[in-house]
Design a protein around this motif. Structure first.
Motif, PDB file in Angstrom:
ATOM      1  N   LEU A  70       0.835  -1.210   0.000  1.00  0.00           N
ATOM      2  CA  LEU A  70       0.000   0.000   0.000  1.00  0.00           C
ATOM      3  C   LEU A  70       0.866   1.255   0.000  1.00  0.00           C
ATOM      4  N   PRO A  71       0.395   2.330  -0.647  1.00  0.00           N
ATOM      5  CA  PRO A  71       1.136   3.593  -0.572  1.00  0.00           C
ATOM      6  C   PRO A  71       1.034   4.180   0.843  1.00  0.00           C
ATOM      7  N   PRO A  72       1.954   5.087   1.215  1.00  0.00           N
ATOM      8  CA  PRO A  72       1.987   5.621   2.579  1.00  0.00           C
ATOM      9  C   PRO A  72       0.643   6.173   3.040  1.00  0.00           C
ATOM     10  N   LYS A  73      -0.100   6.793   2.124  1.00  0.00           N
ATOM     11  CA  LYS A  73      -1.313   7.491   2.550  1.00  0.00           C
ATOM     12  C   LYS A  73      -2.407   6.548   3.014  1.00  0.00           C
ATOM     13  N   ASP A  74      -2.312   5.278   2.602  1.00  0.00           N
ATOM     14  CA  ASP A  74      -3.374   4.348   2.966  1.00  0.00           C
ATOM     15  C   ASP A  74      -2.999   3.447   4.136  1.00  0.00           C
ATOM     16  N   ARG A  75      -1.958   3.803   4.874  1.00  0.00           N
ATOM     17  CA  ARG A  75      -1.479   2.893   5.915  1.00  0.00           C
ATOM     18  C   ARG A  75      -1.917   3.280   7.316  1.00  0.00           C
ATOM     19  N   GLY A  76      -2.606   4.416   7.440  1.00  0.00           N
ATOM     20  CA  GLY A  76      -3.047   4.821   8.771  1.00  0.00           C
ATOM     21  C   GLY A  76      -1.909   5.230   9.675  1.00  0.00           C
ATOM     22  N   ILE A  77      -0.885   5.833   9.091  1.00  0.00           N
ATOM     23  CA  ILE A  77       0.270   6.253   9.888  1.00  0.00           C
ATOM     24  C   ILE A  77       0.462   7.763   9.761  1.00  0.00           C
ATOM     25  N   ALA A  78       1.186   8.321  10.713  1.00  0.00           N
ATOM     26  CA  ALA A  78       1.643   9.701  10.578  1.00  0.00           C
ATOM     27  C   ALA A  78       3.108   9.692  10.946  1.00  0.00           C
ATOM     28  N   MET A  79       3.840  10.647  10.405  1.00  0.00           N
ATOM     29  CA  MET A  79       5.282  10.575  10.585  1.00  0.00           C
ATOM     30  C   MET A  79       5.827  11.957  10.909  1.00  0.00           C
ATOM     31  N   VAL A  80       6.794  11.991  11.806  1.00  0.00           N
ATOM     32  CA  VAL A  80       7.522  13.229  12.102  1.00  0.00           C
ATOM     33  C   VAL A  80       8.947  13.016  11.623  1.00  0.00           C
ATOM     34  N   PHE A  81       9.438  13.974  10.839  1.00  0.00           N
ATOM     35  CA  PHE A  81      10.721  13.771  10.170  1.00  0.00           C
ATOM     36  C   PHE A  81      11.856  14.474  10.894  1.00  0.00           C
ATOM     37  N   GLN A  82      13.049  13.987  10.635  1.00  0.00           N
ATOM     38  CA  GLN A  82      14.230  14.580  11.259  1.00  0.00           C
ATOM     39  C   GLN A  82      14.389  16.049  10.863  1.00  0.00           C
ATOM     40  N   ASN A  83      14.207  16.335   9.569  1.00  0.00           N
ATOM     41  CA  ASN A  83      14.356  17.729   9.151  1.00  0.00           C
ATOM     42  C   ASN A  83      13.021  18.474   9.217  1.00  0.00           C
ATOM     43  N   ILE A  84      12.096  17.924   9.990  1.00  0.00           N
ATOM     44  CA  ILE A  84      10.826  18.531  10.332  1.00  0.00           C
ATOM     45  C   ILE A  84       9.864  18.607   9.148  1.00  0.00           C
ATOM     46  N   ALA A  85      10.380  19.039   7.970  1.00  0.00           N
ATOM     47  CA  ALA A  85       9.602  18.944   6.731  1.00  0.00           C
ATOM     48  C   ALA A  85       8.230  19.600   6.808  1.00  0.00           C
ATOM     49  N   LEU A  86       8.172  20.811   7.347  1.00  0.00           N
ATOM     50  CA  LEU A  86       6.935  21.581   7.218  1.00  0.00           C
ATOM     51  C   LEU A  86       6.914  22.152   5.808  1.00  0.00           C
TER      52      LEU A  86
END
Lengths: 390, 304
Positions: A70-86
């Protein structure tokens, strides 16, 4: 519900194996930390869970659902990145609500959820700012806010505190723990900082060279490391290790020996072993913290003294040899003592190890043989030692 | 020293001053060079204006100034020919091409800029090589194709002559490589983390391209777009050959200007007036967009 299961995940790049046959089950609501040195495959493992990288082999299950393809959007996850990525072109409100807007939530619900997240993270007054107008800590909170508004089943955090300054990092560490307690969501956290791993996790997965070395609660990793790598990686300053051999009823290292009962540990004469002892388990003879089950005194010469305030680190050269320039770690013994202890640089002292905290590793494989060694004679109750035997 | 200076002739004194204080000379040379370039670039426009303002009967007497001023040509060009239709055609052709180039170029730019796959560099070079061919090399086969003279497996090619397709397609193909190159450079500079974040938040790769990567590459997209628009708007070769020159058959601006040549007389003043009117939209576009274009071109050049 929010459990994560990895079945034999392997990720191969052209000629490098980044992750090698990793299998982990993370229960719902757990805070599991993947920790290890740079390049050990921890981030790749996390990306595999997120779906940003496809594993070469193996399967990923999230909430009892296979998501490997499954692609990331359909996995029911959220992620916080090292470089924050706002997203730099959106204000804080738009950043936080990005995922909700993509899923066409009604406007009122988006507002409500963003407000609640802002309240939890205390960023209510920042909602109309742009990311470049925020401080590092504020950006980090916004990134976490973006993750929590979607109420995912699993949070993935890839070294989220790595770019913050030391003080803020410690602060955010407690905030993350509080957040985990409040939300009760499963968190999988990646870091190379063993202190972060120790303080926040319910379980730690220590990784090296693409493989999990030990998966256990923090204190188990600390007190009963599965192998020499874990022993040296967890704990700061790290464990002293000495190469040695079994000789009669002694473990003989280069400059000192420790008496024991090798047979209890299933060792025979001539077996090569590694002795490990943490700095706080080394004590000065005659001080009040001298352990009951002490080894024979080892004469050492003190080299460098590092007063830390609450404790003093003493670098010792065992065997009483010349305390000249001995920077090589191999023949140094680090001891941590009470600041009131009477030690000075370049003098002769006698130290003992706490037997119950001497670790034995196989010198070839690095696997742990025992945590706590038996006293030399048979007067000891063997089952007492057996109990700590792994 | 002071007495020396007084003895010198004025010319020598000036030379000595210039050597001791070269800043004045540099300033002087700067103005000389600037004025030279201004004259060489602006004089043609002035000359166009002079011709456009000259009444038809007095075209033989043009000097550095018009013999008489008659702005009537600017009205007459719209009376003799539907010049506004020619301009509209050019506009539509340029917009269509820009849209196609930006859309397809963005997809290709994403692939070349953000993905690694075997053969990426050779493939990019092949794409770029297309733009090195002179357009004339493609003309004959394309002309045959668009006039319905090619048969593939018994299916006759469609007659696109006198339609926008006959121009937009070659334009897009020829100007796409440069756009791909510019866009790939820009897209490759967006941090991976932002794309990953967008994908985790709920977009597909394509969604991340349109919602995050393209908005953050706005100067690059503007550069590619404006350059394509200008080149197509000014294009002569295919514009001249892929239609019969009638306004209703999608003939663009250049055809309009050329159509003021009668069989027996050349209305140079009308052609000049048409040129000025035709160039105005582009001049305005450049003035408005120049900051973005410059930042776009140099950003591409400076990074890496």
């Amino acid at each position: 519900m929010g459990s994560v299961r990895l079945d034999g995940i392997t990720k191969r790049y052209e000629d490098v194996v980044a992750v090698n046959d990793v299998s982990v089950t993370v229960e719902d609501g757990e805070f599991v930390t993947l920790v290890g040195p740079s390049g050990c495959g921890k981030s790749t493992t996390l990306e595999t869970i997120a779906g940003l990288t496809k594993p070469t082999e193996g399967a990923v299950h999230i909430a009892d659902r296979e998501v490997t393809t499954l692609p990331p959007k359909d996995r029911g996850i959220a992620m916080v990145f090292q470089n924050i990525a706002l997203f730099p072109h959106m204000d804080v409100y738009d950043n936080i609500s990005f995922g909700l807007r993509l899923r066409s939530f009604p406007k009122e619900e988006i507002d409500e959820r963003v407000e609640r997240a802002a309240e939890i993270l205390q960023i209510g007054e920042l909602l109309d700012r742009m990311p470049d107008e925020l401080s590092g800590g504020q950006r980090q909170r916004v990134a976490i806010g973006r993750a929590i508004v979607r109420e995912p089943e699993v949070f993935l955090m890839d070294e989220p505190l790595a770019n913050l300054d030391a003080k803020l990092r410690v602060h955010m560490r407690t905030e993350l723990q509080r957040l985990h307690r409040e939300l009760g969501t499963t968190i999988i956290y990646v870091t190379h900082d063993q202190a972060e791993a120790m303080t926040m996790s319910t379980r730690i997965a220590v990784m090296n060279a693409g493989e999990i070395q030990q998966l256990a609660p923090p204190l188990t990793c600390y007190n009963e490391p599965a192998n020499r790598f874990v022993a040296e990686f967890i704990g700061s300053p790290s464990m002293n290790t000495f190469e040695g051999v079994v000789d009669g009823d002694e473990f003989v290292a280069e400059q000192f020996s420790v008496t024991s009962d090798p047979e209890v540990h299933g060792l025979a004469d001539g077996d090569r072993i590694t002795l490990g002892i943490r700095p706080e388990n080394v004590a000065l003879v005659g001080e009040e913290d001298e352990p009951e089950s002490a080894t024979e005194p080892i004469v050492c010469r003190t080299d460098v003294i590092e007063p830390m305030g609450n404790e003093v680190f003493v670098y010792l050269v065992p065997g009483g040899g010349e305390a000249e320039v001995t920077t090589s770690r191999v023949d140094q013994l680090l001891m941590s003592v009470d600041p009131r202890a009477d030690v000075a640089a370049d003098e002769s002292v006698a130290v003992v190890f706490d037997r119950t905290n001497v670790h034995l590793f196989d010198a070839d494989t690095g696997d742990a043989i025992a945590h706590g060694i038996a006293p030399p004679s048979s007067e000891v109750r063997a089952d007492d030692v057996e109990g700590r035997h792994r | 020293m002071a007495t020396d200076t007084e003895d010198l002739a004025p010319y020598e004194r000036w030379t000595r001053g210039a050597i001791q204080n070269p800043r004045r000379v540099y300033t002087g040379l700067f103005y000389v060079a600037t004025i030279f370039f201004l004259i060489t670039t602006l004089f043609p426009f002035y000359w166009l204006l002079v011709i456009a303002l000259t009444p038809t009967g007095m075209l033989g007497q043009i000097g550095i100034t018009p013999p008489a001023i008659d702005p009537g040509s600017f009205v007459e060009i719209f009376e003799r020919l539907p010049f506004h239709v020619y301009m509209f055609n050019s506009f539509v052709l340029a917009l269509l091409t820009t849209a196609i180039v930006l859309l397809l170029g963005s997809l290709a730019g994403y692939v070349f800029g953000r993905l690694t796959f075997p053969g990426r560099t050779p493939l990019m070079l092949i794409v770029l090589a297309i733009s090195y061919f002179p357009p004339a090399a493609f003309l004959l086969p394309l002309f045959e194709l668009f006039t319905g003279n090619v048969e593939v497996l018994g299916v006759q090619s469609p007659v696109l002559f006198n339609t926008p397709g006959a121009m937009v397609m070659p334009f897009s193909a020829l100007f796409m490589p440069l756009a791909i190159f510019i866009l790939a450079t820009f897209y490759s500079q967006i941090p991976d983390g932002l794309e990953d974040a967008a994908r985790v938040e709920g977009t597909t790769r394509l969604g991340a391209l349109f919602r995050v990567i393209i908005p953050l590459s706005a100067p690059g997209v503007a550069t590619a777009g404006v350059l394509t628009f200008i080149v197509v708007y000014n294009e002569f070769f295919f514009s001249f050959l892929m239609n019969d020159g009638q306004a209703e058959n999608w003939a663009p601006l250049v055809w309009g200007i050329l159509n003021y040549q009668g069989q027996y007389s050349q209305f140079y003043n009308l052609m000049a007036a048409a040129s000025i009117v035709g160039v105005l939209p582009i001049a305005i576009l450049v003035v408005v967009a120049q900051e973005k274009i410059v930042s776009g071109l140099t950003a591409g050049a400076l990074k890496e």
